[in-house]
Scaffold this motif. Structure first.
Motif, PDB file in Angstrom:
ATOM      1  N   THR A  16       0.843  -1.201   0.000  1.00 30.46           N
ATOM      2  CA  THR A  16       0.000   0.000   0.000  1.00 30.46           C
ATOM      3  C   THR A  16       0.876   1.248   0.000  1.00 30.46           C
ATOM      4  N   GLN A  17       0.454   2.256  -0.766  1.00 27.20           N
ATOM      5  CA  GLN A  17       1.183   3.518  -0.830  1.00 27.20           C
ATOM      6  C   GLN A  17       0.240   4.685  -0.575  1.00 27.20           C
ATOM      7  N   ALA A  18       0.788   5.713   0.048  1.00 21.71           N
ATOM      8  CA  ALA A  18       0.038   6.953   0.248  1.00 21.71           C
ATOM      9  C   ALA A  18       0.343   7.904  -0.908  1.00 21.71           C
ATOM     10  N   VAL A  19      -0.675   8.601  -1.362  1.00 20.13           N
ATOM     11  CA  VAL A  19      -0.504   9.560  -2.453  1.00 20.13           C
ATOM     12  C   VAL A  19      -0.846  10.946  -1.913  1.00 20.13           C
ATOM     13  N   PHE A  20       0.162  11.835  -1.951  1.00 19.66           N
ATOM     14  CA  PHE A  20      -0.010  13.198  -1.447  1.00 19.66           C
ATOM     15  C   PHE A  20       0.647  14.162  -2.420  1.00 19.66           C
ATOM     16  N   ARG A  21      -0.131  15.109  -2.899  1.00 24.85           N
ATOM     17  CA  ARG A  21       0.346  16.091  -3.876  1.00 24.85           C
ATOM     18  C   ARG A  21       0.945  15.417  -5.103  1.00 24.85           C
ATOM     19  N   GLY A  22       0.346  14.300  -5.520  1.00 24.67           N
ATOM     20  CA  GLY A  22       0.763  13.626  -6.740  1.00 24.67           C
ATOM     21  C   GLY A  22       2.007  12.770  -6.622  1.00 24.67           C
ATOM     22  N   ILE A  23       2.499  12.562  -5.402  1.00 25.63           N
ATOM     23  CA  ILE A  23       3.698  11.751  -5.175  1.00 25.63           C
ATOM     24  C   ILE A  23       3.344  10.577  -4.274  1.00 25.63           C
ATOM     25  N   TRP A  24       3.927   9.390  -4.576  1.00 28.47           N
ATOM     26  CA  TRP A  24       3.636   8.163  -3.841  1.00 28.47           C
ATOM     27  C   TRP A  24       4.658   7.950  -2.725  1.00 28.47           C
ATOM     28  N   TYR A  25       4.162   7.554  -1.537  1.00 23.12           N
ATOM     29  CA  TYR A  25       5.019   7.280  -0.385  1.00 23.12           C
ATOM     30  C   TYR A  25       4.648   5.917   0.202  1.00 23.12           C
ATOM     31  N   PRO A  26       5.644   5.075   0.550  1.00 20.48           N
ATOM     32  CA  PRO A  26       5.327   3.745   1.088  1.00 20.48           C
ATOM     33  C   PRO A  26       4.667   3.825   2.460  1.00 20.48           C
ATOM     34  N   VAL A  27       3.760   2.879   2.692  1.00 23.93           N
ATOM     35  CA  VAL A  27       3.085   2.756   3.988  1.00 23.93           C
ATOM     36  C   VAL A  27       3.525   1.438   4.632  1.00 23.93           C
ATOM     37  N   THR A  28       3.996   1.509   5.857  1.00 22.65           N
ATOM     38  CA  THR A  28       4.371   0.302   6.611  1.00 22.65           C
ATOM     39  C   THR A  28       3.188  -0.118   7.477  1.00 22.65           C
ATOM     40  N   LEU A  29       2.763  -1.395   7.329  1.00 25.88           N
ATOM     41  CA  LEU A  29       1.578  -1.877   8.032  1.00 25.88           C
ATOM     42  C   LEU A  29       1.950  -2.811   9.170  1.00 25.88           C
ATOM     43  N   SER A  30       1.239  -2.709  10.280  1.00 20.27           N
ATOM     44  CA  SER A  30       1.342  -3.680  11.370  1.00 20.27           C
ATOM     45  C   SER A  30       0.149  -4.626  11.358  1.00 20.27           C
ATOM     46  N   SER A  31      -0.899  -4.279  10.632  1.00 11.63           N
ATOM     47  CA  SER A  31      -2.076  -5.123  10.450  1.00 11.63           C
ATOM     48  C   SER A  31      -2.826  -4.582   9.246  1.00 11.63           C
ATOM     49  N   THR A  32      -3.970  -5.212   8.934  1.00 11.31           N
ATOM     50  CA  THR A  32      -4.771  -4.712   7.812  1.00 11.31           C
ATOM     51  C   THR A  32      -5.489  -3.417   8.161  1.00 11.31           C
ATOM     52  N   ARG A  33      -5.357  -2.965   9.396  1.00 17.09           N
ATOM     53  CA  ARG A  33      -6.053  -1.751   9.831  1.00 17.09           C
ATOM     54  C   ARG A  33      -5.117  -0.624  10.264  1.00 17.09           C
ATOM     55  N   LEU A  34      -3.875  -0.952  10.621  1.00 20.42           N
ATOM     56  CA  LEU A  34      -2.968   0.052  11.177  1.00 20.42           C
ATOM     57  C   LEU A  34      -1.694   0.148  10.345  1.00 20.42           C
ATOM     58  N   GLY A  35      -1.250   1.393  10.129  1.00 18.73           N
ATOM     59  CA  GLY A  35      -0.023   1.605   9.373  1.00 18.73           C
ATOM     60  C   GLY A  35       0.586   2.955   9.699  1.00 18.73           C
ATOM     61  N   GLU A  36       1.706   3.234   9.057  1.00 16.53           N
ATOM     62  CA  GLU A  36       2.375   4.512   9.270  1.00 16.53           C
ATOM     63  C   GLU A  36       3.147   4.880   8.013  1.00 16.53           C
ATOM     64  N   LEU A  37       3.385   6.178   7.858  1.00 15.93           N
ATOM     65  CA  LEU A  37       4.195   6.668   6.754  1.00 15.93           C
ATOM     66  C   LEU A  37       4.960   7.896   7.217  1.00 15.93           C
ATOM     67  N   TRP A  38       5.981   8.243   6.440  1.00 19.18           N
ATOM     68  CA  TRP A  38       6.796   9.429   6.729  1.00 19.18           C
ATOM     69  C   TRP A  38       6.768  10.342   5.512  1.00 19.18           C
ATOM     70  N   LEU A  39       6.467  11.595   5.735  1.00 23.21           N
ATOM     71  CA  LEU A  39       6.513  12.588   4.665  1.00 23.21           C
ATOM     72  C   LEU A  39       7.790  13.412   4.812  1.00 23.21           C
TER      73      LEU A  39
END
Length: 229
Positions: free
Chosen positions: A164-187
């Motif tokens: 899964t990736q986060a999309v912000f202002r047209g740029i993709w950032y990786p999302v690290t998941l601990s479960s199918t419900r919880l994750g984190e990303l760094w901008l």
């Protein structure tokens, strides 16, 4: 009528009576036929992604009078089924079985040989939709512009898988998941320059189908002025 004709007719009638109406291909060897039973239609089927690594689907089937001999079937394929109670069955499915199918049929069956349903039984099918990814919240959802270091954002959602990736202002950032419900990303700092207008972030989830979540607002504010000494 001539005696020889009458005698022949009686013989033919006797043969027909002895043979009966013929053999039905549905008859069992002992001369009986048991029709496949009909089970109650499931009341509801809840489906969600169970594992962020495999993207396996988890089924909760709700109904009436379930027994341990009943199994969940998807497009005719029997799944390993857990009997939870008379009103709930659980099963797990590899999503490749229903790949590219936005909807698929689910039913409950009993295999032949059951003590109650000797010839087996099945329920009417219920149509189930492939689970879709959801994005529920971002924490924090207000960020200061021009930070000096990457900013951490916690993600709460549903049906999320690895990749899964986060999309912000047209740029993709990786999302690290601990479960199918919880994750984190760094901008990174360069992603948080001040810009006018409403900002938003959404997730792109690759499996079981490539889908985007609805976007959530992510506000970038100008850093407050520093007071002069």
């Amino acid at each position: 009528m001539r005696p020889e004709l009458l005698g022949g007719g009686l013989c033919l009638l006797g043969a027909l009576l002895a043979c009966g109406p013929g053999v039905d291909e549905r008859d069992s060897p002992d001369g009986t036929y048991e029709e496949e039973g009909v089970l109650r239609k499931p009341l509801r089927v809840d489906v969600e992604v169970l594992d962020p690594e495999s993207a396996d689907l988890h089924f909760r089937v709700w109904g009436i009078d379930f027994t341990p001999s009943m199994n969940v079937h998807v497009i005719g394929v029997g799944l390993t089924t857990e009997f939870v109670s008379k009103t709930q069955l659980r099963a797990r499915l590899n999503p490749l079985l229903v790949k590219d199918m936005p909807e698929f049929p689910v039913e409950v069956r009993v295999e032949p040989g059951d003590v109650v349903y000797m010839s087996g039984a099945r329920s009417p099918s219920i149509t189930v939709s492939m689970p879709v990814p959801e994005l529920h919240s971002l924490t924090p959802d207000v960020l200061e512009a021009n930070p000096t270091a990457p900013v951490h954002i916690a993600v709460l959602g549903k049906n999320l898988v690895h990749g899964t990736q986060a999309v912000f202002r047209g740029i993709w950032y990786p999302v690290t998941l601990s479960s199918t419900r919880l994750g984190e990303l760094w901008l990174p700092p360069e992603a948080l320059t001040p810009t006018s207008g409403k900002q938003s972030l959404y997730l792109e989830v690759p499996r079981p189908r490539l889908l985007d979540t609805p976007a959530l607002s992510l506000t970038v504010t100008t850093s407050p002025p520093v007071a002069s000494p």
